[in-house]
Write a protein that holds these residues in place. Sequence first.
Motif, PDB file in Angstrom:
ATOM      1  N   ALA A 194      -3.590 -23.655 -34.927  1.00 23.14           N
ATOM      2  CA  ALA A 194      -3.232 -22.632 -35.898  1.00 23.14           C
ATOM      3  C   ALA A 194      -4.472 -21.876 -36.342  1.00 23.14           C
ATOM      4  CB  ALA A 194      -2.549 -23.272 -37.104  1.00 23.14           C
ATOM      5  N   ALA A 195      -4.256 -20.624 -36.717  1.00 20.72           N
ATOM      6  CA  ALA A 195      -5.334 -19.788 -37.244  1.00 20.72           C
ATOM      7  C   ALA A 195      -5.049 -19.508 -38.710  1.00 20.72           C
ATOM      8  CB  ALA A 195      -5.427 -18.485 -36.467  1.00 20.72           C
ATOM      9  N   ALA A 196      -6.056 -19.730 -39.527  1.00 15.73           N
ATOM     10  CA  ALA A 196      -5.895 -19.524 -40.967  1.00 15.73           C
ATOM     11  C   ALA A 196      -5.976 -18.044 -41.307  1.00 15.73           C
ATOM     12  CB  ALA A 196      -6.975 -20.286 -41.729  1.00 15.73           C
ATOM     13  N   LYS A 197      -5.468 -17.704 -42.459  1.00 14.63           N
ATOM     14  CA  LYS A 197      -5.582 -16.334 -42.941  1.00 14.63           C
ATOM     15  C   LYS A 197      -7.028 -16.072 -43.321  1.00 14.63           C
ATOM     16  CE  LYS A 197      -4.062 -17.869 -47.522  1.00 14.63           C
ATOM     17  NZ  LYS A 197      -2.983 -17.763 -48.534  1.00 14.63           N
ATOM     18  N   GLN A 198      -7.416 -14.813 -43.231  1.00 17.25           N
ATOM     19  CA  GLN A 198      -8.774 -14.461 -43.600  1.00 17.25           C
ATOM     20  C   GLN A 198      -8.998 -14.708 -45.078  1.00 17.25           C
ATOM     21  OE1 GLN A 198      -9.902 -10.556 -42.369  1.00 17.25           O
ATOM     22  NE2 GLN A 198      -9.942 -11.101 -40.209  1.00 17.25           N
ATOM     23  N   GLY A 199     -10.184 -15.196 -45.379  1.00 20.61           N
ATOM     24  CA  GLY A 199     -10.524 -15.425 -46.776  1.00 20.61           C
ATOM     25  C   GLY A 199      -9.964 -16.704 -47.360  1.00 20.61           C
TER      26      GLY A 199
END
Length: 126
Positions: free
Chosen positions: A96-101
Amino acid sequence: VQLQAFGGGSVQAGGSLRLSCAASGRAIRTSPMGWFRQAPGKEREFVATIRWSSSNTYYADSVRGRFSISGDRAKNLVYLQMNNLKPEDTAVYYCAAAKQGVILSQIRNKDAYPYWGQGTLVTVSS
């Protein structure tokens, strides 16, 4: 953003597997990338995350010392090396890729990851 996880399989307890996640788009270059898993009848749980900005890695207590997350930003690949596998590690593993920030306190929260791969099954027999 598209993520594809592969490398799962069946292994005996004490064995090793390496999972890979291929990412397209901007995800791996700017966002923390993580692995989660979901066993039958259980909630999806955090396994490990790598934060590119600091090169820091984070692990669930249940896998720390046995699993290692790494990646190649240039190739948009993230790996999960799993050693000394146990039957309780049996699950479908998702990258999974996290949201920016995303802030540090949320790094283990699956709700901070809007992008998911399709999952790869890991089965560990005793």
